[in-house]
Design a protein around this motif. Structure first.
Motif, PDB file in Angstrom:
ATOM      1  N   ILE A   1       0.847  -1.397  -0.149  1.00  0.00           N
ATOM      2  CA  ILE A   1       0.075  -0.016   0.152  1.00  0.00           C
ATOM      3  C   ILE A   1       0.968   1.227  -0.042  1.00  0.00           C
ATOM      4  CG2 ILE A   1      -1.827   1.183   1.040  1.00  0.00           C
ATOM      5  CD1 ILE A   1      -2.621  -1.420   2.429  1.00  0.00           C
ATOM      6  N   LYS A   2       0.697   2.008  -0.964  1.00  0.00           N
ATOM      7  CA  LYS A   2       1.740   3.081  -1.318  1.00  0.00           C
ATOM      8  C   LYS A   2       1.349   4.347  -0.189  1.00  0.00           C
ATOM      9  CE  LYS A   2       4.468   4.093  -5.304  1.00  0.00           C
ATOM     10  NZ  LYS A   2       4.387   4.497  -6.576  1.00  0.00           N
ATOM     11  N   GLU A   3       0.177   4.440  -0.255  1.00  0.00           N
ATOM     12  CA  GLU A   3      -0.579   5.428   0.460  1.00  0.00           C
ATOM     13  C   GLU A   3      -1.992   4.810   0.947  1.00  0.00           C
ATOM     14  OE1 GLU A   3       0.215   9.415  -1.418  1.00  0.00           O
ATOM     15  OE2 GLU A   3      -2.075   9.826  -0.783  1.00  0.00           O
ATOM     16  N   ILE A   4      -2.506   5.266   1.952  1.00  0.00           N
ATOM     17  CA  ILE A   4      -3.875   4.933   2.443  1.00  0.00           C
ATOM     18  C   ILE A   4      -4.640   6.310   3.027  1.00  0.00           C
ATOM     19  CG2 ILE A   4      -3.218   3.691   4.196  1.00  0.00           C
ATOM     20  CD1 ILE A   4      -5.762   2.050   3.939  1.00  0.00           C
ATOM     21  N   THR A   5      -5.761   6.600   2.639  1.00  0.00           N
ATOM     22  CA  THR A   5      -6.532   7.909   3.114  1.00  0.00           C
ATOM     23  C   THR A   5      -7.896   7.132   3.342  1.00  0.00           C
ATOM     24  OG1 THR A   5      -7.050   8.686   1.294  1.00  0.00           O
ATOM     25  CG2 THR A   5      -5.232   9.606   2.218  1.00  0.00           C
ATOM     26  N   SER A   6      -8.725   7.911   4.023  1.00  0.00           N
ATOM     27  CA  SER A   6      -9.988   7.564   4.004  1.00  0.00           C
ATOM     28  C   SER A   6     -10.825   7.385   2.675  1.00  0.00           C
ATOM     29  CB  SER A   6     -10.838   8.284   4.943  1.00  0.00           C
ATOM     30  OG  SER A   6     -10.713   9.668   4.820  1.00  0.00           O
ATOM     31  N   GLU A   7     -10.360   8.296   1.746  1.00  0.00           N
ATOM     32  CA  GLU A   7     -10.921   8.110   0.532  1.00  0.00           C
ATOM     33  C   GLU A   7     -10.176   6.949  -0.535  1.00  0.00           C
ATOM     34  OE1 GLU A   7      -9.987  11.495   1.484  1.00  0.00           O
ATOM     35  OE2 GLU A   7     -11.915  11.589   2.664  1.00  0.00           O
ATOM     36  N   ASN A   8      -9.128   7.037  -0.377  1.00  0.00           N
ATOM     37  CA  ASN A   8      -8.639   6.160  -1.568  1.00  0.00           C
ATOM     38  C   ASN A   8      -7.308   5.293  -0.905  1.00  0.00           C
ATOM     39  OD1 ASN A   8      -6.357   7.943  -1.574  1.00  0.00           O
ATOM     40  ND2 ASN A   8      -7.425   8.986  -3.408  1.00  0.00           N
ATOM     41  N   ILE A   9      -6.992   4.307  -1.702  1.00  0.00           N
ATOM     42  CA  ILE A   9      -6.054   3.380  -1.596  1.00  0.00           C
ATOM     43  C   ILE A   9      -5.216   3.414  -2.758  1.00  0.00           C
ATOM     44  CG2 ILE A   9      -5.040   1.125  -0.785  1.00  0.00           C
ATOM     45  CD1 ILE A   9      -7.831   0.547   0.105  1.00  0.00           C
ATOM     46  N   ILE A  10      -3.665   3.543  -2.630  1.00  0.00           N
ATOM     47  CA  ILE A  10      -2.858   3.383  -3.963  1.00  0.00           C
ATOM     48  C   ILE A  10      -2.173   2.232  -3.411  1.00  0.00           C
ATOM     49  CG2 ILE A  10      -1.094   4.299  -5.426  1.00  0.00           C
ATOM     50  CD1 ILE A  10      -2.108   7.102  -4.550  1.00  0.00           C
ATOM     51  N   ILE A  11      -2.090   1.258  -4.494  1.00  0.00           N
ATOM     52  CA  ILE A  11      -1.364  -0.054  -4.338  1.00  0.00           C
ATOM     53  C   ILE A  11      -0.301  -0.136  -5.387  1.00  0.00           C
ATOM     54  CG2 ILE A  11      -1.673  -2.791  -4.405  1.00  0.00           C
ATOM     55  CD1 ILE A  11      -4.917  -2.191  -4.118  1.00  0.00           C
ATOM     56  N   SER A  12       0.762  -0.884  -5.356  1.00  0.00           N
ATOM     57  CA  SER A  12       1.706  -1.031  -6.214  1.00  0.00           C
ATOM     58  C   SER A  12       2.322  -2.610  -5.991  1.00  0.00           C
ATOM     59  CB  SER A  12       2.790  -0.126  -6.182  1.00  0.00           C
ATOM     60  OG  SER A  12       3.870  -0.458  -5.214  1.00  0.00           O
ATOM     61  N   GLY A  13       2.606  -3.157  -6.988  1.00  0.00           N
ATOM     62  CA  GLY A  13       3.162  -4.459  -6.706  1.00  0.00           C
ATOM     63  C   GLY A  13       2.696  -5.151  -8.378  1.00  0.00           C
ATOM     64  N   GLU A  14       2.859  -6.279  -8.111  1.00  0.00           N
ATOM     65  CA  GLU A  14       2.243  -7.153  -9.544  1.00  0.00           C
ATOM     66  C   GLU A  14       0.999  -7.818  -9.228  1.00  0.00           C
ATOM     67  OE1 GLU A  14       3.879 -10.875 -11.558  1.00  0.00           O
ATOM     68  OE2 GLU A  14       5.508  -9.962 -10.862  1.00  0.00           O
ATOM     69  N   ILE A  15       0.201  -7.329 -10.016  1.00  0.00           N
ATOM     70  CA  ILE A  15      -1.289  -7.468  -9.777  1.00  0.00           C
ATOM     71  C   ILE A  15      -1.911  -8.705 -10.912  1.00  0.00           C
ATOM     72  CG2 ILE A  15      -3.774  -6.781 -10.044  1.00  0.00           C
ATOM     73  CD1 ILE A  15      -2.644  -3.901  -9.206  1.00  0.00           C
ATOM     74  N   HIS A  16      -2.339  -9.674 -10.399  1.00  0.00           N
ATOM     75  CA  HIS A  16      -2.644 -10.908 -11.176  1.00  0.00           C
ATOM     76  C   HIS A  16      -3.866 -10.901 -11.586  1.00  0.00           C
ATOM     77  CE1 HIS A  16       1.060 -13.133  -9.541  1.00  0.00           C
ATOM     78  NE2 HIS A  16       1.506 -12.195 -10.543  1.00  0.00           N
ATOM     79  N   SER A  17      -5.068 -10.785 -10.728  1.00  0.00           N
ATOM     80  CA  SER A  17      -6.548 -10.732 -10.868  1.00  0.00           C
ATOM     81  C   SER A  17      -7.168  -9.735  -9.883  1.00  0.00           C
ATOM     82  CB  SER A  17      -6.880 -12.234 -10.700  1.00  0.00           C
ATOM     83  OG  SER A  17      -7.020 -12.436  -9.531  1.00  0.00           O
ATOM     84  N   ILE A  18      -8.318  -9.353 -10.300  1.00  0.00           N
ATOM     85  CA  ILE A  18      -9.177  -8.404  -9.911  1.00  0.00           C
ATOM     86  C   ILE A  18     -10.633  -9.285  -9.692  1.00  0.00           C
ATOM     87  CG2 ILE A  18     -10.174  -6.486  -9.314  1.00  0.00           C
ATOM     88  CD1 ILE A  18      -7.869  -5.245 -11.319  1.00  0.00           C
ATOM     89  N   GLU A  19     -11.074  -9.268  -8.410  1.00  0.00           N
ATOM     90  CA  GLU A  19     -12.449 -10.080  -8.400  1.00  0.00           C
ATOM     91  C   GLU A  19     -13.218  -9.288  -7.502  1.00  0.00           C
ATOM     92  OE1 GLU A  19     -12.552 -14.077  -6.656  1.00  0.00           O
ATOM     93  OE2 GLU A  19     -10.644 -14.524  -7.681  1.00  0.00           O
ATOM     94  N   PHE A  20     -14.508  -9.427  -7.870  1.00  0.00           N
ATOM     95  CA  PHE A  20     -15.474  -8.860  -7.077  1.00  0.00           C
ATOM     96  C   PHE A  20     -16.459 -10.159  -6.211  1.00  0.00           C
ATOM     97  CE2 PHE A  20     -14.955  -5.128  -9.578  1.00  0.00           C
ATOM     98  CZ  PHE A  20     -14.729  -4.047  -8.450  1.00  0.00           C
TER      99      PHE A  20
END
Lengths: 103, 397
Positions: free
Chosen positions: A82-101
């Motif tokens: 988590i590069k940055e986290i506030t109450s409104e948004n999260i910024i993630i960095s890394g290797e993303i493989h999949s996103i699921e809902f």
């Protein structure tokens, strides 16, 4: 008869939500704000920004689960940070493989 | 992003390690309490590191209790911590403040006055009159009134036609143009003669007013009257009518120059040996550093001055001067006659061209080599046709 009932079902489905959605589409309002939806911005498979989330459910190197207005957003990858986290948004960095809902 | 990092550094932040089962809970509470977290990294199982501001860290205690985590401070980063460490060192802060003040003080004086555009006027003379108007090295910048100095200078020095004075940083740039001298014109109603300005042989005299006093083929000397403004009256030869003589006088003039033809030339060759003298100029006093006379006789001196300056405009009164003495060896080189003659002729021509006025027309060029006791000379003679007349008041000088 069957046709009629089918049509009625869609209309009655979730009337409040449906009306709201139609309204925002009509007025071209930002959906994520009115309908309380998460907004995801991804650059390649590396950086991702999640706006309008509720809370963090699980956080590990390989998995990040975030609760949003339409369910759980599951991001699976490697070396997630988590590069940055506030109450409104999260910024993630890394290797993303999949996103699921999921619910 | 770099800017953000710099901002964070200036504000100061801490790196902490959080251990516990409910790390997600910890993060959520932090975000709810508007504590910004960044660079959240999973270290091991149930152990993450993160960064947060000093202010955020101060509000962390209740969060820790609620989330049932253990927080360990890993590192403090940033300027506030650095300052805190040096808090007790009064001399350090005094020095820092003194430094800022001294820079400010040093830059509020004028340390250099650059004058450009003067040809006839002496730079020292200009500097003196500028100093009278408050523009001199060492003057306080804020006391300089450039507008008043400009008008003052223009009033004081009649030879300046235009001047601009700009203060930029600690440097004053003075740019000026000199007034071109207007030749003295005798008014048309004042009687005058036309006289020769140089020796020559008359080719043509055209008098539009006055009487011709010299004819074609006459050799005239400098100062001789060519067209007279004194016209004798017909009735009485002893009485004259005075007029303003006008006209052109074309005459042949000769210019001569000679130059020795050098068959041997002394060439100066650098041997590579150098002696450097360093001088430090502070304000007006000079500090000579390790000056030692060069051990060789023939040398070429080169002076390099370097002024301490920040950028182009902030000049400080500190100057580093390097005087380099390069040893030279004198070698006699033989030149073949042809080249030597050409060189001598070229030099002689150059001498003549300086003397010939712009309005003269070159008619003939002559080149002779004359053997003298002292050596062979290249003699160049140039014949021109030019106007040699100039007006001069009758009875005046």
């Amino acid at each position: 008869m069957s046709k009629k009932s089918g049509k009625k079902k869609i209309d009655e489905g979730v009337p409040g939500k449906k009306l709201r959605e139609r309204f925002t589409e009509l007025l071209e309002l930002p959906k994520e704000l009115v309908l309380n939806l998460p907004k995801l911005t991804i650059v390649g498979n590396g950086d991702m920004m999640i706006e309008n989330y509720k809370n963090v459910m699980e956080y590990g190197k390989a998995r990040l689960c975030v609760n949003t207005g339409i369910g759980v957003l599951k991001v699976i990858g490697a070396g997630l940070m988590i590069k940055e986290i506030t109450s409104e948004n999260i910024i993630i960095s890394g290797e993303i493989h999949s996103i699921e809902f999921t619910w | 992003m770099l800017l953000l990092r710099l901002w964070n550094y200036l504000r100061g932040y801490v790196i902490i390690v959080v251990e516990g089962y409910f790390i997600e809970k910890f993060i959520n509470i932090c975000t709810h309490r508007r504590i910004l977290l960044w660079d959240v990294k999973v270290q091991e199982d149930q152990m993450i590191s993160m960064r947060l501001s000093i202010k955020g860290f101060k509000h962390l205690r209740p969060v820790v209790r609620k989330a049932k985590c253990r927080v360990r401070l890993l590192r403090k980063v940033g300027l506030p911590f650095l300052f805190n460490r040096y808090r007790r060192r009064k001399a350090f802060f005094a020095g820092a403040i003194l430094f800022v003040i001294s820079i400010y003080a040093m830059t509020s004086f004028i340390w250099s006055v650059d004058i450009t555009g003067n040809k006839e006027l002496q730079t020292t003379q200009l500097e003196q009159s500028l100093a009278k108007h408050g523009i001199r090295t060492g003057a306080l910048k804020y006391t300089v009134d450039t507008d008043r100095a400009v008008t003052g200078m223009l009033l004081e020095m009649r030879d300046i036609s235009w001047i601009s004075i700009n203060v930029s940083g600690t440097r004053v740039r003075v740019e000026l143009r000199e007034r071109k001298k207007v030749p003295e014109i005798i008014p048309n109603d004042v009687p005058c003669d036309i006289i020769a300005i140089k020796d020559g042989m008359i080719k043509q005299v055209i008098a539009t007013q006055g009487i011709e006093a010299a004819g074609e083929g006459d050799t005239v000397k400098k100062g001789q009257v060519l067209i007279s403004g004194k016209i004798p009256l017909k009735e009485d030869e002893k009485k004259f009518k005075m007029v303003h003589a006008m006209g052109t006088v074309q005459a042949r003039t000769w210019y001569e120059a000679s130059e020795l033809v050098r068959l041997t030339e002394v060439e100066k060759l650098k041997t590579g040996k150098v002696v450097n003298h360093y001088t430090l100029n502070l304000f007006s006093w000079k500090l000579e550093l390790f000056h030692k006379k060069p051990s060789f006789e023939n040398y070429k001196a080169v002076e390099v001055k370097k002024k301490l300056s920040i950028g182009e405009n902030l000049v400080f009164p500190i100057e580093w001067v390097t005087n380099s003495f390069y040893e030279e060896k004198l070698v006699n080189a033989h030149i073949n006659e042809e080249d030597a003659k050409n060189a001598a002729t070229g030099k002689a021509y150059a001498k003549i061209i300086e003397k010939i006025p712009d309005n003269a027309e070159v008619v003939k060029k002559d080149l002779k080599f004359v053997n003298d006791e002292t050596g062979l000379f290249a003699k160049v003679m140039v014949e021109c046709i030019e106007d040699i007349g100039t007006s001069k008041k009758i009875g005046g000088n």
